[in-house]
Design an enzyme around this catalytic site. Structure first.
Site, PDB file in Angstrom:
ATOM      1  CE1 TYR A 122      -4.026   1.845   5.294  1.00 47.47           C
ATOM      2  CE2 TYR A 122      -6.420   1.712   5.388  1.00 47.47           C
ATOM      3  CZ  TYR A 122      -5.249   1.758   4.659  1.00 47.47           C
ATOM      4  OH  TYR A 122      -5.306   1.729   3.295  1.00 47.47           O
ATOM      5  CE  LYS A 148      11.891   3.764   1.401  1.00 43.35           C
ATOM      6  NZ  LYS A 148      12.428   3.632   0.025  1.00 43.35           N
ATOM      7  CG  ASP A 183      11.791   1.867  -2.953  1.00 45.90           C
ATOM      8  OD1 ASP A 183      11.984   0.794  -2.349  1.00 45.90           O
ATOM      9  OD2 ASP A 183      12.632   2.801  -2.952  1.00 45.90           O
ATOM     10  CG  ASP A 214      -4.572   0.545   0.460  1.00 42.71           C
ATOM     11  OD1 ASP A 214      -5.535  -0.109   0.011  1.00 42.71           O
ATOM     12  OD2 ASP A 214      -4.458   1.771   0.339  1.00 42.71           O
ATOM     13  CG  ASP A 232      -5.743  -0.726  -5.424  1.00 42.52           C
ATOM     14  OD1 ASP A 232      -6.371  -1.568  -4.747  1.00 42.52           O
ATOM     15  OD2 ASP A 232      -6.221   0.358  -5.785  1.00 42.52           O
TER      16      ASP A 232
HETATM   17  C1  IPM Z   1      -9.003  -1.661   0.559  1.00 43.60           C
HETATM   18  C2  IPM Z   1      -9.580  -0.265   0.472  1.00 43.60           C
HETATM   19  C3  IPM Z   1      -9.713   0.287   1.874  1.00 43.60           C
HETATM   20  C4  IPM Z   1      -8.331   0.366   2.478  1.00 43.60           C
HETATM   21  C5  IPM Z   1     -10.423   1.646   1.962  1.00 43.60           C
HETATM   22  C6  IPM Z   1     -11.757   1.622   1.264  1.00 43.60           C
HETATM   23  C7  IPM Z   1     -10.547   2.116   3.385  1.00 43.60           C
HETATM   24  O1  IPM Z   1      -8.804   0.546  -0.335  1.00 43.60           O
HETATM   25  O2  IPM Z   1      -9.675  -2.548   1.125  1.00 43.60           O
HETATM   26  O3  IPM Z   1      -7.912  -1.886   0.049  1.00 43.60           O
HETATM   27  O4  IPM Z   1      -7.615   1.350   2.284  1.00 43.60           O
HETATM   28  O5  IPM Z   1      -7.948  -0.573   3.173  1.00 43.60           O
HETATM   29 MN    MN Z   2      -7.078  -0.457  -1.201  1.00 41.68          MN
END
Ligand code: IPM
Ligand code: MN
Length: 353
Positions: free
Chosen positions: A142, A187, A219, A243, A247
């Site tokens: 990032y 990884k 993975d 990240d 999710d």
């Molecule tokens: C998160 C989001 C952010 C990230 C984006 C919106 C930049 O997906 O907070 O997980 O990738 O960190």
């Molecule tokens: Mn995210």
């Protein structure tokens, strides 16, 4: 306790859920005799429209003056669909993380029994799953050196030893307070940066002999999370892997709209829902305010105000049990409750408790 809170509502459903978070924060403060002062600041697309910067200097100053930030969401489709846009709402989020030194992003993945049927996984697999992802938030790809021209592009996954050590320490501290099981996700079979993570973790492990440390390739971790989510207690991992895995983690519980998070580090900590700005729902009073409200619980708990956090969690559970729910989690034939009505019900519960 005296608390100064910076409120950053942002975009989309942000302002609506923010309002409910603030109401709950105030109700709890009143109940326990805390003195909370709010200072509002702009960010995201809202701030681009107003001043051309998604995380303006003034907002940064407001944050640094505060004891904590209550953040909601940023993002607007008018920027997503414009690849030439020079400045994007998400840059505001990244700037906030970097400037406040928020290197540790804590995302608990909890299941709520009454919402398990919403999980894409089988009930018996996911019931009781309860783990925390600790995502490194200010390093890696990032923020590493980047380059792009028409023919080639790269992002650098840079990590220094102190960056790795400090986030692993957060992971170990969480593991100690929970079930003493830390999974370092990397990884290391391919990436040099991951090999450094693994080396540092192996050096630190003896200092945390009471914690069981294991290592898992990312993975494999992604697979394990859907095959056997109860395996995990605390996961610690780098920015990009975190990240993606968070999710995945947030959706397996079936209750993404209920998951809060905390980002802490060198300066003011930030508390925010895991979900995004859901622009299509903005202004409709249908967004679930619970993730924001549970972020307030995390905020209180950060200041060791455990009873305050507990009361919020109790109120949230009571609202779910009473079927006071926003449309996306309402049971068939259940009454309609909007963002505001759910928030008000919870405030009422807290006042009467
Ligand atoms: C998160 C989001 C952010 C990230 C984006 C919106 C930049 O997906 O907070 O997980 O990738 O960190
Ligand atoms: Mn995210």
């Amino acid at each position: 306790m005296k608390l100064k809170i910076a409120v950053l509502a942002g975009d989309g459903i942000g302002p609506e859920i923010s309002e409910q978070g603030v109401q709950v924060m105030s109700a709890v403060a009143e109940r326990f005799g805390h003195d909370v002062e709010y200072e509002y600041a702009i960010c995201g697309a809202d701030a681009i429209d107003k001043v051309g910067d998604p995380f303006p200097e003034e907002t940064f100053q407001t944050c640094t003056r505060a004891d904590a930030v209550l953040f909601s969401a940023v993002g607007d489709p008018k920027y997503d669909n414009d690849p030439t846009a020079k400045v994007r709402p998400e840059q505001g989020l990244l700037a906030m993380r970097k400037r406040l030194g928020l290197f540790a992003n804590v995302r608990p993945v909890e299941t709520f029994d009454c919402l398990i049927h919403k999980s894409p996984l089988k009930d018996d697999l996911v019931r009781g799953a309860d783990f925390v992802c600790i995502r490194e938030l200010t390093g890696g790809m990032y923020f590493g050196e980047k380059y792009q021209d028409n023919d080639k592009a790269y992002d650098t996954n840079f990590y220094s030893r102190p960056e790795v050590e400090r986030i692993l320490r957060v992971g170990y501290d969480y593991a100690r307070r929970r079930h003493k099981h830390l999974t370092v996700v990397d990884k290391a079979n391919v990436l040099a940066s991951s090999r450094l993570w693994r080396q540092v973790a192996k050096e630190m492990a003896p200092q945390y002999a009471d914690v069981e440390t294991d290592f898992m390739f990312v993975d494999n971790a992604a697979m394990r999370m859907i095959q056997d989510p109860r395996f995990f207690d605390v996961i610690v991992t780098e920015n990009t892997f975190g990240d993606i895995l968070t999710d995945e983690g947030s959706c397996i519980t079936g209750s993404m709209g209920l998951l809060p998070s905390a980002s802490t580090g060198e300066s003011t900590p930030v508390f925010e829902p895991v979900h995004g700005s859901w622009p299509q729902a903005a202004g409709q009073n249908i967004a679930n305010p619970l993730a924001q409200i549970l972020s307030v619980a995390m905020l209180y708990e950060y200041f060791n105000l455990e009873a305050e956090g507990r009361l919020i969690r109790e109120a949230v559970n009571a609202s779910l049990d009473a079927n006071v729910r926003t449309p996306e989690i309402q049971v068939e034939g259940g009454a309609h409750y909007g963002t505001r009505e759910v928030g008000e019900w919870i405030v009422d519960y807290i006042r009467k408790a």
